[in-house]
Scaffold this motif. Structure first.
Motif: not given
Length: 383
Positions: A261, A280-281, A283, A288, A310, A315, A322, A372
């Motif tokens: 990531p 992070y990714y 989407y 991803e 996760d 995400y 972000r 998260n």
């Protein structure tokens, strides 16, 4: 959040364009609705399109749709499209979203970008005096739809057919789009390399090879049942030419393979050597898509490992989301830091050979867990 910003920007532009159209009210004539959806589904800019309802299309003043008697919800529109005889039985994929701007509600009919163009009917559809004709391919150029009694220009139709066969995309874009068709990728092991190739385009290959360097372990490996991890290199090739490279990580004793990531940083959360960093990714980004390609949800061990992964990796819908989230966290840094410190205390089962490494791992894991939690809350507050 991102949709609202997009729509506000389009309203502020005070014009209509290739992929957006304004309507003061919901449609009274269903043929008009169908025609506009087809035109925007066949847009030639390769992106989601929007019918923005509740905005006057000449003054661009916001009118709102709270009292609109013709107002429709998402299921209404989906059912309407399902009842129409589209070529190949493939219909535009739509979503109806409601956003609030000041004291007004605006409905946005989102027509999703697709490679299933051109969309057209196999039967005429009439509502009173308006007729959407069978076999007619409609599109949109600038702020103008193809007339109902007309047909798109030949170069526009040619483009839409090329789009269906991915001929409008670069090789790397076509490769990543084909990753969604996982069942038609084959795997071979040749001389220390795992090679994946696409059945319909065998010139698309993914070559995975082990990496010899003994790199520092990733913090998310510590939340797995099996803490062992290993690194690999991925080369994506088109006719033997490398068009994309990235690092992969085997986690949980090689049960779960993930592309490494991205790092994000929130300085207000900095502790010791962590720099307030998180993973992070985005989407639908390249990494991803690779994550989804390598993940097999039918294997219980993989699914369990992915769930653990996760819990500490974030995400986002986009980079804008972000950045907005990071600003949000910075504005409530005291509360977030307090929860991170409390979470670190719960991670006393995470132990490494050195105290500094133990602190590093616990802190990163705690940051991931707490962020998260706040990301979920942040998204709910904005919807």
């Amino acid at each position: 959040m991102d949709l609202k910003n997009t729509i506000v920007d389009l309203i502020d532009s005070k014009k209509e364009g290739d992929y957006w159209d304004f309507k003061e009210k919901w449609y009274d004539n269903r043929a008009d609705l169908l025609h506009d959806i087809i035109c925007l589904a066949n847009n030639r800019v390769g992106r989601d399109a929007y019918i923005i309802i509740g905005v006057e299309d000449k003054t661009f003043n916001i009118k709102g749709i709270q009292n609109d008697l013709n107002r429709k919800n998402q299921q209404n529109v989906i059912d309407f499209l399902k009842s129409k005889n589209f070529c190949g039985g493939i219909r535009p994929d739509i979503e109806v979203r409601t956003i609030n701007i000041l004291s007004d509600e605006i409905d946005v009919l989102v027509i999703k970008n697709s490679f299933d163009t051109p969309y057209f009917l196999l039967e005429d559809y009439r509502d009173r005096t308006e007729l959407v004709r069978k076999y007619s391919i409609y599109t949109r150029v600038g702020d103008t739809n193809t007339p109902k009694d007309g047909i798109a220009d030949i170069d526009q139709i040619e483009y839409l057919w090329k789009k269906r066969f991915l001929l409008t995309e670069s090789p790397i874009k076509r490769i990543f789009d084909s990753l969604k068709d996982k069942e038609n990728w084959d795997e071979r092991y040749v001389k220390g390399e795992t090679i994946y190739y696409y059945k319909y385009n065998p010139e698309y290959t993914l070559v995975v090879e082990e990496e010899e360097d003994d790199l520092y372990p990733e913090f998310y490996s510590m939340v797995m049942i099996n803490k062992n991890q290993s690194y690999l290199n991925l080369n994506i090739k088109y006719y033997g030419t490398i068009v994309f490279q990235c690092q992969l990580t085997y986690l949980d004793g090689a049960r779960l393979l993930v592309p490494t990531p991205n790092w994000g940083f929130i300085r207000e959360l900095e502790r010791d050597r962590t720099q307030g960093a998180y993973k992070y990714y985005i989407y639908n980004s390249d990494t991803e898509r690779l994550l989804n390609f390598f993940f097999d949800e039918t294997i219980d061990e993989q699914e369990y490992a992915k769930n653990r992964f996760d819990e500490v990796v974030l995400y986002f819908e986009s980079n804008n989301q972000r950045k907005d989230f990071e600003s949000y966290i910075s504005s409530i840094k005291d509360d977030v830091n307090r929860e991170i410190d409390e979470e670190i205390k719960k991670l006393d089962y995470i132990k490494c050979t050195k105290d500094a490494e133990t602190n590093y791992m616990r802190t990163h894991i705690a940051i991931g867990i707490v962020l998260n939690k706040y990301l979920e809350k942040y998204i709910v507050e904005l919807t």
